[in-house]
Design a protein around this motif. Structure first.
Motif, short mmCIF file in Angstrom:
data_model
loop_
_atom_site.label_atom_id
_atom_site.label_comp_id
_atom_site.label_asym_id
_atom_site.label_seq_id
_atom_site.Cartn_x
_atom_site.Cartn_y
_atom_site.Cartn_z
N VAL A 87 73.48 -4.16 2.11
CA VAL A 87 74.01 -5.42 1.59
C VAL A 87 74.15 -6.44 2.72
O VAL A 87 73.81 -7.62 2.56
CB VAL A 87 75.36 -5.19 0.88
CG1 VAL A 87 75.99 -6.52 0.49
CG2 VAL A 87 75.17 -4.35 -0.37
N ILE A 91 75.05 1.83 2.07
CA ILE A 91 75.01 0.76 1.08
C ILE A 91 75.49 -0.55 1.71
O ILE A 91 74.88 -1.61 1.54
CB ILE A 91 75.89 1.13 -0.14
CG1 ILE A 91 75.24 2.28 -0.90
CG2 ILE A 91 76.07 -0.06 -1.06
CD1 ILE A 91 76.16 2.94 -1.89
N PHE A 92 76.57 -0.46 2.50
CA PHE A 92 77.05 -1.68 3.16
C PHE A 92 76.01 -2.20 4.16
O PHE A 92 75.81 -3.40 4.29
CB PHE A 92 78.38 -1.42 3.86
CG PHE A 92 78.96 -2.64 4.52
CD1 PHE A 92 79.48 -3.66 3.75
CD2 PHE A 92 78.94 -2.79 5.89
CE1 PHE A 92 79.99 -4.79 4.34
CE2 PHE A 92 79.45 -3.92 6.49
CZ PHE A 92 79.98 -4.92 5.70
N VAL A 139 77.91 5.65 1.52
CA VAL A 139 78.66 4.41 1.30
C VAL A 139 78.41 3.43 2.44
O VAL A 139 78.17 2.23 2.22
CB VAL A 139 80.17 4.76 1.17
CG1 VAL A 139 81.00 3.54 1.43
CG2 VAL A 139 80.46 5.33 -0.19
#
Lengths: 216, 256
Positions: B163, B159-160, B156
């Motif tokens: 982005v 993913i940040f 998780v």
């Protein structure tokens, strides 16, 4: 298969009860817009000049409120697992969720914006630019909201964390959206829409990957 | 690359690389700062204040380089599930945030005499500030995810990290897109608009800071790995004691 999911998402996000309902962020948005004249004084000229930006900031702050109920309850209830078993990818569910979130958050927000504009003494022309900017920018904001909600779902202190994560990522939308007000919409609106489209294209994949990671 | 998936092998390499990078970095930074501060000439327009350049520019490069490291490590973590990539990304976040903060602070101090203001809302300054807040958000997320177990949380966080990487090219291009108070880049691939008298100490200083950055990342990776090992050892001991305790009590039970 998509239509019933969308209908269910909209009903759940609109409805009150345990999930809080769609009215809360809108009331919060109006409360922030009301707060600003108290802070800087009721000078009509100053309010008209800065009011559009304040509406944008209020919209961003209001976008934080629904984050913790956007993904987490369904993740806990196993909604995404059930659909994954039936062969529907998380990315689709997230794309539908983004559209549902936009319908339940952004549309009421745009309906409430004229009220905020009256409170801040904006002219009709400014209101039109503001509404167009929100129309261009809120899809990106909704996409970002679902992605951040998926990333923080299941973490302790997720609600406060989601606010910290979404604000820096939403800065381009705010810059272009609020910037379009000073030029009367020229250029700024197209850039807002561009930033928004990039987010709409990226976020379903980020959110889907986050949901799959949470399952492991 | 997967040769280093074995932490023992990585640790053997990191054990002598860490002090080497830290010491060489310190020597280079100290040497080039002394050169830049005392021997390099003052600028014709900016006078003595130009000397802040030797800290400001390398820290700006490394502030962006830190997030690039996070993004690459996050990609490696997501695609190949390399076990050290997670740790590398997490280790690069704190030094990256520190260099970004140094860049903002020195830039602000430099702006006061040359631009006449501490801060302007200009494209490059603003996006650097956004980068600092992204670092804070990343660190908060990594901490929260680590508390809830390692497997899911690290993906998780990765993913940040990816982005957030959208911001890095925006910072890099912002000076070109929003032509404002901050000057465009003087040094690009292959050519430089800076006089060699300033350029050489600057490049050596940047190299020294980069080595320091690498040394700090390695040291932090070793610390995180040591944390994991200590935790695993504690867990094993607790299980062993639990097992022997049970055996003892059953022996006592049989005796009475």
């Amino acid at each position: 298969m998509i239509w019933p999911i969308l209908k269910r998402d909209v009903v759940l996000l609109l409805g009150g009860g345990r999930r809080g309902g769609a009215l809360l962020p809108i009331l919060f948005f109006l409360a922030v817009a009301m707060l600003y004249p108290f802070a800087v004084g009721p000078d009509a000229k100053l309010l008209a000049r800065t009011g559009g930006g304040v509406v944008w900031v209020a919209a961003l702050l209001a976008a934080i409120l629904p984050l913790d109920r956007l993904v987490e309850p369904d993740l806990e209830a196993g909604f995404f697992d059930q659909w994954a078993l039936r062969g529907l990818a998380e990315e689709w569910l997230c794309a539908v969720r983004i559209f549902a979130h936009w319908l339940c958050f952004a549309v009421p927000l745009m309906l409430a914006t004229p009220i905020a504009a009256v409170l801040l003494g904006l002219s009709g022309e400014q209101l039109l630019t503001l509404e167009l900017g929100l129309l261009a920018g809120t899809p990106g904001l909704a996409a970002l909201g679902v992605a951040v909600a998926a990333v923080t779902a299941g973490l302790r202190g997720g609600a406060a964390l989601a606010g910290l994560l979404i604000l820096p990522l939403a800065v381009p939308l705010l810059i272009f959206g609020a910037g379009s007000l000073s030029t009367g919409g020229e250029g700024g609106l197209a850039l807002t829409a561009a930033a928004s489209l990039v987010l709409v294209a990226l976020c379903p994949f980020a959110a889907g990957a986050a949901l799959r990671a949470a399952r492991e | 690359m997967h040769g280093f998936a074995n932490p023992a092998r990585f640790l053997r390499l990191a054990r002598w690389m860490t002090p080497l990078l830290l010491v060489t970095g310190l020597v280079l930074v100290a040497g080039s700062l002394a050169w830049g501060l005392f021997y390099a000439p003052a600028d014709r327009l900016m006078g003595e204040t130009v000397r802040i350049l030797y800290i400001h520019v390398p820290s700006a490069w490394l502030g962006m380089g830190g997030w690039t490291t996070i993004a690459i490590a996050s990609l490696v973590e997501l695609v190949w599930r390399h076990p050290l990539a997670t740790i590398a990304a997490r280790a690069a976040a704190v030094p990256g945030a520190v260099f970004t903060a140094i860049c903002l602070a020195t830039g602000s101090i430099w702006g006061r005499p040359t631009w006449g203001t501490w801060w302007v809302w200009d494209g490059r300054l603003t996006s650097m500030l956004v980068l600092l807040f992204l670092y804070f958000a990343y660190l908060a997320l990594a901490n929260a995810a680590q508390k809830d177990g390692i497997g899911a949380g690290s993906r998780v966080t990765a993913i940040f990290g990816l982005v957030g990487a959208i911001n890095v090219p925006i910072i890099n291009r912002s000076v070109v897109w929003w032509n404002s108070l901050h000057q465009p880049a003087s040094i690009t691939m292959g050519k430089s608009a800076i006089d060699p008298a300033f350029l050489w100490p600057l490049l050596i200083c940047a190299l020294g800071f980069s080595l320091l950055f690498g040394g700090v990342v390695l040291a932090r990776m070793r610390a995180i790995l040591a944390d994991f090992q200590a935790e695993a050892r504690l867990r094993r001991r607790a299980q062993r004691e639990l097992a022997t305790g049970r055996a003892m009590s059953s022996v006592e039970g049989a005796a009475t």
